[in-house]
Design a protein around this motif. Structure first.
Motif, PDB file in Angstrom:
ATOM      1  N   SER A  83       0.851  -1.187   0.000  1.00 24.41           N
ATOM      2  CA  SER A  83       0.000   0.000   0.000  1.00 24.41           C
ATOM      3  C   SER A  83       0.885   1.235   0.000  1.00 24.41           C
ATOM      4  N   GLY A  84       0.254   2.405  -0.041  1.00 22.46           N
ATOM      5  CA  GLY A  84       1.022   3.637  -0.082  1.00 22.46           C
ATOM      6  C   GLY A  84       0.310   4.784   0.600  1.00 22.46           C
ATOM      7  N   THR A  85       0.991   5.899   0.709  1.00 24.83           N
ATOM      8  CA  THR A  85       0.380   7.087   1.275  1.00 24.83           C
ATOM      9  C   THR A  85      -0.418   7.856   0.227  1.00 24.83           C
ATOM     10  N   GLU A  86      -0.219   7.496  -1.056  1.00 26.95           N
ATOM     11  CA  GLU A  86      -0.993   8.062  -2.160  1.00 26.95           C
ATOM     12  C   GLU A  86      -1.388   6.931  -3.104  1.00 26.95           C
ATOM     13  N   ILE A  87      -2.520   7.067  -3.770  1.00 28.65           N
ATOM     14  CA  ILE A  87      -2.950   6.086  -4.756  1.00 28.65           C
ATOM     15  C   ILE A  87      -2.567   6.565  -6.149  1.00 28.65           C
ATOM     16  N   THR A  88      -1.827   5.742  -6.870  1.00 27.27           N
ATOM     17  CA  THR A  88      -1.446   6.075  -8.247  1.00 27.27           C
ATOM     18  C   THR A  88      -1.827   4.905  -9.154  1.00 27.27           C
ATOM     19  N   GLN A  89      -0.849   4.147  -9.620  1.00 24.79           N
ATOM     20  CA  GLN A  89      -1.088   2.933 -10.398  1.00 24.79           C
ATOM     21  C   GLN A  89       0.199   2.130 -10.466  1.00 24.79           C
ATOM     22  N   VAL A  90       0.076   0.847 -10.736  1.00 28.44           N
ATOM     23  CA  VAL A  90       1.256  -0.002 -10.898  1.00 28.44           C
ATOM     24  C   VAL A  90       2.003   0.445 -12.148  1.00 28.44           C
ATOM     25  N   HIS A  91       3.279   0.721 -11.993  1.00 33.20           N
ATOM     26  CA  HIS A  91       4.050   1.202 -13.133  1.00 33.20           C
ATOM     27  C   HIS A  91       4.237   0.082 -14.164  1.00 33.20           C
ATOM     28  N   PRO A  92       4.097   0.395 -15.454  1.00 35.85           N
ATOM     29  CA  PRO A  92       4.234  -0.643 -16.495  1.00 35.85           C
ATOM     30  C   PRO A  92       5.565  -1.377 -16.448  1.00 35.85           C
ATOM     31  N   ASN A  93       6.635  -0.702 -16.059  1.00 35.57           N
ATOM     32  CA  ASN A  93       7.939  -1.368 -16.001  1.00 35.57           C
ATOM     33  C   ASN A  93       7.990  -2.437 -14.920  1.00 35.57           C
ATOM     34  N   VAL A  97       9.193  -6.308 -15.733  1.00 40.13           N
ATOM     35  CA  VAL A  97      10.275  -7.074 -15.101  1.00 40.13           C
ATOM     36  C   VAL A  97       9.738  -8.312 -14.391  1.00 40.13           C
ATOM     37  N   LEU A  98       8.499  -8.260 -13.907  1.00 32.91           N
ATOM     38  CA  LEU A  98       7.906  -9.451 -13.304  1.00 32.91           C
ATOM     39  C   LEU A  98       7.654 -10.521 -14.363  1.00 32.91           C
ATOM     40  N   GLU A  99       7.204 -10.095 -15.531  1.00 34.97           N
ATOM     41  CA  GLU A  99       7.023 -11.054 -16.627  1.00 34.97           C
ATOM     42  C   GLU A  99       8.361 -11.625 -17.071  1.00 34.97           C
ATOM     43  N   GLU A 100       9.394 -10.800 -17.120  1.00 37.12           N
ATOM     44  CA  GLU A 100      10.726 -11.286 -17.469  1.00 37.12           C
ATOM     45  C   GLU A 100      11.222 -12.314 -16.465  1.00 37.12           C
ATOM     46  N   SER A 101      10.810 -12.166 -15.215  1.00 37.06           N
ATOM     47  CA  SER A 101      11.243 -13.092 -14.155  1.00 37.06           C
ATOM     48  C   SER A 101      10.505 -14.423 -14.222  1.00 37.06           C
ATOM     49  N   GLY A 179      12.667   7.511 -18.617  1.00 37.02           N
ATOM     50  CA  GLY A 179      12.964   8.386 -19.744  1.00 37.02           C
ATOM     51  C   GLY A 179      14.421   8.413 -20.156  1.00 37.02           C
ATOM     52  N   SER A 180      15.278   7.682 -19.411  1.00 37.67           N
ATOM     53  CA  SER A 180      16.701   7.631 -19.759  1.00 37.67           C
ATOM     54  C   SER A 180      17.029   6.305 -20.424  1.00 37.67           C
ATOM     55  N   ASP A 181      18.257   6.183 -20.905  1.00 42.67           N
ATOM     56  CA  ASP A 181      18.670   4.928 -21.545  1.00 42.67           C
ATOM     57  C   ASP A 181      18.969   3.833 -20.519  1.00 42.67           C
ATOM     58  N   ARG A 182      18.901   4.180 -19.231  1.00 42.68           N
ATOM     59  CA  ARG A 182      19.125   3.198 -18.165  1.00 42.68           C
ATOM     60  C   ARG A 182      17.815   2.741 -17.531  1.00 42.68           C
ATOM     61  N   GLU A 183      16.688   3.164 -18.090  1.00 38.62           N
ATOM     62  CA  GLU A 183      15.383   2.949 -17.455  1.00 38.62           C
ATOM     63  C   GLU A 183      15.097   1.491 -17.134  1.00 38.62           C
ATOM     64  N   ILE A 184      15.006   0.634 -18.143  1.00 45.57           N
ATOM     65  CA  ILE A 184      14.573  -0.738 -17.892  1.00 45.57           C
ATOM     66  C   ILE A 184      15.613  -1.499 -17.080  1.00 45.57           C
ATOM     67  N   GLU A 185      16.910  -1.184 -17.269  1.00 49.15           N
ATOM     68  CA  GLU A 185      17.947  -1.864 -16.496  1.00 49.15           C
ATOM     69  C   GLU A 185      17.832  -1.521 -15.018  1.00 49.15           C
ATOM     70  N   ALA A 186      17.457  -0.280 -14.704  1.00 46.79           N
ATOM     71  CA  ALA A 186      17.271   0.129 -13.305  1.00 46.79           C
ATOM     72  C   ALA A 186      16.152  -0.672 -12.660  1.00 46.79           C
ATOM     73  N   TYR A 187      15.075  -0.901 -13.389  1.00 49.48           N
ATOM     74  CA  TYR A 187      13.960  -1.693 -12.858  1.00 49.48           C
ATOM     75  C   TYR A 187      14.375  -3.151 -12.679  1.00 49.48           C
ATOM     76  N   ARG A 188      15.162  -3.666 -13.593  1.00 47.59           N
ATOM     77  CA  ARG A 188      15.627  -5.049 -13.469  1.00 47.59           C
ATOM     78  C   ARG A 188      16.511  -5.222 -12.233  1.00 47.59           C
ATOM     79  N   LEU A 189      17.387  -4.263 -11.999  1.00 47.46           N
ATOM     80  CA  LEU A 189      18.272  -4.335 -10.840  1.00 47.46           C
ATOM     81  C   LEU A 189      17.491  -4.241  -9.527  1.00 47.46           C
TER      82      LEU A 189
END
Length: 209
Positions: A83-93, A97-101, A179-189
């Motif tokens: 849960s969180g202190t604000e409601i947003t949405q599950v980020h697509p990334n 990464v969960l599907e990749e796993s 938005g950077s070229d490190r985006e998806i790798e950051a999520y994987r890490l």
């Protein structure tokens, strides 16, 4: 297990997680949390863990998924939530990464700003719904152990009345690389770090029983 088994990819991923990659300072933190949780688990024979982050969109979602996976894998009666202190949405990334796993994610057909996703584990470990929610959401148990996964959650939520205990296990925000070229790798890490540490934590709970 054959290569065609739908759980083969997840099995390979979880087996690749190595405790030696966890920093010593994190090991000390995880051991301390495990010791406290073990005392409650021995007494109640169950645990409700709620992973909390400000937006409940990235790190807390990953923590909920991996704790659910390992508690079922190691036959622990632990129920994980986020849960969180604000409601947003599950980020697509996070979904990516969960599907990749190796998880199966059924994408919702909802068109609102906070769609729900069904994440499937296996026939024996069932499935859970992923969506952003606040700390007072009706789907959460009335009492739980709170684990903050980001420093902002600690700052913005100094008191959680439903929490019987509270711990801090923070992770760097992969969203800062959006938005950077490190985006998806950051999520994987981040995904791998959370998975590795929660696998270690559940092992400690077993050894401390």
């Amino acid at each position: 297990m054959s290569q065609s088994d739908p759980n083969h990819k997840l099995k390979l991923f979880t087996e690749s997680l190595n405790d030696s990659e966890i920093k010593s300072s994190r090991i000390e933190r995880l051991n301390s949390i495990a010791e406290s949780l073990s005392s409650v688990y021995r007494q109640d024979d169950t645990l409700n863990l709620n992973f909390i982050c400000t937006h409940n969109s990235r790190r807390s979602q990953l923590a909920q998924v991996w704790m659910h996976n390992f508690s079922r894998l190691f036959h622990l009666n632990i129920h994980s939530y986020s849960s969180g202190t604000e409601i947003t949405q599950v980020h697509p990334n996070i979904l990516s990464v969960l599907e990749e796993s190796g998880f199966e994610v059924e994408k919702s057909r909802e068109t609102n700003n906070n769609p729900r996703y069904k994440l499937n584990f296996s026939e024996t470990k069932g499935s859970i719904l992923l969506f952003s929610k606040s700390i007072d959401d009706q789907s959460l148990p009335k009492k739980f152990v709170a684990i903050s996964t980001c420093s902002q959650a600690d700052e913005n939520c100094p008191f959680i009345p439903q929490a019987s205990m509270r711990f801090s296990l923070t992770y760097d925000d992969p969203g800062k690389y959006d938005g950077s070229d490190r985006e998806i790798e950051a999520y994987r890490l981040t995904n791998k770090q959370i998975a590795t540490e929660l696998k270690y934590l559940t092992h400690k709970l077993i050894s401390d029983e």
